[in-house]
Design an enzyme around this catalytic site. Structure first.
Site, PDB file in Angstrom:
ATOM      1  N   ASP A  19       0.812  -1.214   0.000  1.00 38.62           N
ATOM      2  CA  ASP A  19       0.000   0.000   0.000  1.00 38.62           C
ATOM      3  C   ASP A  19       0.849   1.268   0.000  1.00 38.62           C
ATOM      4  O   ASP A  19       0.601   2.194  -0.786  1.00 38.62           O
ATOM      5  CB  ASP A  19      -0.944   0.008   1.211  1.00 38.62           C
ATOM      6  CG  ASP A  19      -2.093  -0.976   1.049  1.00 38.62           C
ATOM      7  OD1 ASP A  19      -2.169  -1.637  -0.003  1.00 38.62           O
ATOM      8  OD2 ASP A  19      -2.918  -1.090   1.975  1.00 38.62           O
ATOM      9  N   ARG A  99       1.581   6.953  16.878  1.00 40.69           N
ATOM     10  CA  ARG A  99       1.391   7.919  15.799  1.00 40.69           C
ATOM     11  C   ARG A  99       2.067   9.265  16.039  1.00 40.69           C
ATOM     12  O   ARG A  99       2.655   9.833  15.116  1.00 40.69           O
ATOM     13  CB  ARG A  99      -0.107   8.110  15.509  1.00 40.69           C
ATOM     14  CG  ARG A  99      -0.831   6.843  15.058  1.00 40.69           C
ATOM     15  CD  ARG A  99       0.014   6.002  14.127  1.00 40.69           C
ATOM     16  NE  ARG A  99      -0.717   4.853  13.572  1.00 40.69           N
ATOM     17  CZ  ARG A  99      -0.134   3.730  13.227  1.00 40.69           C
ATOM     18  NH1 ARG A  99       1.176   3.575  13.425  1.00 40.69           N
ATOM     19  NH2 ARG A  99      -0.824   2.751  12.699  1.00 40.69           N
ATOM     20  N   ASP A 128      -6.363   6.855  12.608  1.00 38.49           N
ATOM     21  CA  ASP A 128      -4.967   7.215  12.388  1.00 38.49           C
ATOM     22  C   ASP A 128      -4.792   8.483  11.561  1.00 38.49           C
ATOM     23  O   ASP A 128      -3.863   9.264  11.783  1.00 38.49           O
ATOM     24  CB  ASP A 128      -4.211   6.055  11.738  1.00 38.49           C
ATOM     25  CG  ASP A 128      -3.798   5.000  12.752  1.00 38.49           C
ATOM     26  OD1 ASP A 128      -3.781   5.317  13.956  1.00 38.49           O
ATOM     27  OD2 ASP A 128      -3.496   3.872  12.351  1.00 38.49           O
ATOM     28  N   SER A 182      -6.333  -6.779   8.738  1.00 41.70           N
ATOM     29  CA  SER A 182      -5.200  -5.854   8.716  1.00 41.70           C
ATOM     30  C   SER A 182      -4.506  -5.853  10.069  1.00 41.70           C
ATOM     31  O   SER A 182      -5.138  -6.092  11.111  1.00 41.70           O
ATOM     32  CB  SER A 182      -5.665  -4.437   8.363  1.00 41.70           C
ATOM     33  OG  SER A 182      -6.484  -3.918   9.391  1.00 41.70           O
TER      34      SER A 182
END
Length: 409
Positions: A19, A99, A128, A182
């Site tokens: 990705d 993050r 996110d 995922s």
């Protein structure tokens, strides 16, 4: 559609996976810009050099692959652990806390390389994107942010694979179909969601779990350890001093072997929807229990209860992406102030998914055997004093009861 002259150089949070490789090439072809690839080692357990080679293959001239494990645990995980932070009472915030560090380094790299934009691979449905972008703007208010999943016209996995093939991006055979779920991982945890996990009524398949044995498979004999603390931070295991990242990695090993740290959660995302996630936080679960035990004998009641009242707000700020907000920093200052005396050792028994406290001691302990003893306490506590204490606290209750019964007050 090509956007020309809009962006000159962009720093991409790049994993090396399919990705973000597609995103890298899409940025080059759509914006005609130079892409700086940044890959952070946060302890996800993957070899990162292939990411560097893939970025080179895709034409990146500036590539940053950085080991941020110690900074991650020392400056992000440990401050959060001092707060005993749990989102919605159970989630140890493993994805959320990673993050802001990635975003911080992206901004620093953008400044160092003269980039005028940053980009991430988060989708438009998740948390996110919010966490990355709130962090970007808090650190660099005029930065340009590119979120490909909100911009491009790809509608399916087939579209992405077609783009990859047209642009000579290698596609492994196991990446051609839809992934069964995922995964996001770092030194604190792994999270799995989507596809086979979307029905919250169905038990997660055994193959979803990557970081823990099932409690049923864990040893029949308990593992006993002692964690040493200084000023609220764990510093040793069984008397051996370890760096923050090394200590958490060791606790992960112990937690994995004893089936500790699994969580199946339906949570409320910041963007408004509910989602089901399966989390594994073996070392963090042990650390959380140990830290609370350490505080139980070193924190005054008022301080401990105030921390517990503020914790849900603090956890929500991290979950929602406000790590760099003034209110999180204010709460952190209060939390850190409370940790001055949180020093000592906690003994734990790890057994089939359970973390059991079996002992705690501290040079700063507020626990007094002289006062709590059922034997003669030599005048340390006059039990007759309790009578007046109870009557004063009962006064409003007696007045209320008298009114309700119609009695003369």
């Amino acid at each position: 559609m090509r956007v020309s002259g809009d962006v000159k150089k962009v720093v991409l949070a790049y994993s090396g996976g399919l990705d973000t490789s597609i995103i890298l090439k899409w940025l080059q072809t759509t914006y005609g810009c130079e892409v700086v690839a940044f890959t952070a080692d946060l302890g996800q357990g993957e070899e990162l050099e292939p990411a560097r080679k893939k970025a080179e293959l895709l034409g990146c001239r500036e590539i940053f692959v950085e080991d941020l494990r110690e900074e991650f645990v020392r400056d992000f995980v440990f401050p959060m652990m001092r707060a005993n932070a749990l989102y919605e009472g159970v989630y140890l915030l493993g994805t959320s806390i990673a993050r802001p560090l990635i975003a911080k380094r992206q901004i620093e790299i953008a400044r160092a390389t003269g980039a005028d934009a940053v980009a991430h691979g988060a989708t438009g449905k998740g948390n996110d994107q919010v966490r990355f972008e709130l962090s970007y703007y808090a650190l660099e208010p005029e930065i340009r942010v590119i979120a490909p999943w909100r911009e491009w016209t790809f509608k399916s996995r087939t579209d992405l694979i077609d783009f990859a093939e047209k642009n000579q991006i290698p596609v492994a055979k196991d990446k051609r179909g839809e992934a069964p779920f995922s995964v996001d991982a770092n030194l604190l945890h792994s999270s799995s969601e989507g596809k086979v996990l979307e029905d919250p009524a169905e038990e997660p398949p055994a193959y979803v779990f990557q970081r823990t044995l099932s409690p049923e498979e864990a040893p029949d004999q308990a593992t006993v350890i002692e964690i040493g603390f200084e000023h609220g931070d764990a510093v040793s295991i069984d008397g051996v001093r370890l760096s923050p990242a090394t200590l958490l990695a060791k606790l992960n090993e112990l937690g994995k072997a004893n089936g500790i740290g699994r969580l199946d959660l339906v949570e409320n995302r910041f963007v408004g929807m509910k989602s089901r996630g399966v989390y594994e936080t073996p070392g963090g679960t042990i650390l959380h229990v140990a830290h609370r035990a350490m505080e139980s004998i070193t924190l005054d009641r008022g301080a401990a209860h105030l921390k517990d009242e503020l914790m849900p707000r603090y956890a929500e700020l991290i979950y929602n992406g406000f790590w760099f907000s003034p209110e999180r920093e204010m709460l952190q200052a209060l939390i850190d102030k409370s940790q001055g005396a949180v020093t000592g050792g906690v003994r734990l028994k790890l057994y089939k998914g359970n973390v059991i406290v079996i002992g705690r001691e501290s040079p700063n302990s507020l626990y007094s055997t002289k006062i709590v003893t059922f034997e003669d306490d030599a005048g340390a506590y006059d039990q007759k004093d309790a009578q007046g204490f109870i009557k004063l606290n009962a006064l409003r209750l007696r007045l209320l009861a008298a009114r309700n019964k119609g009695l003369d007050r």
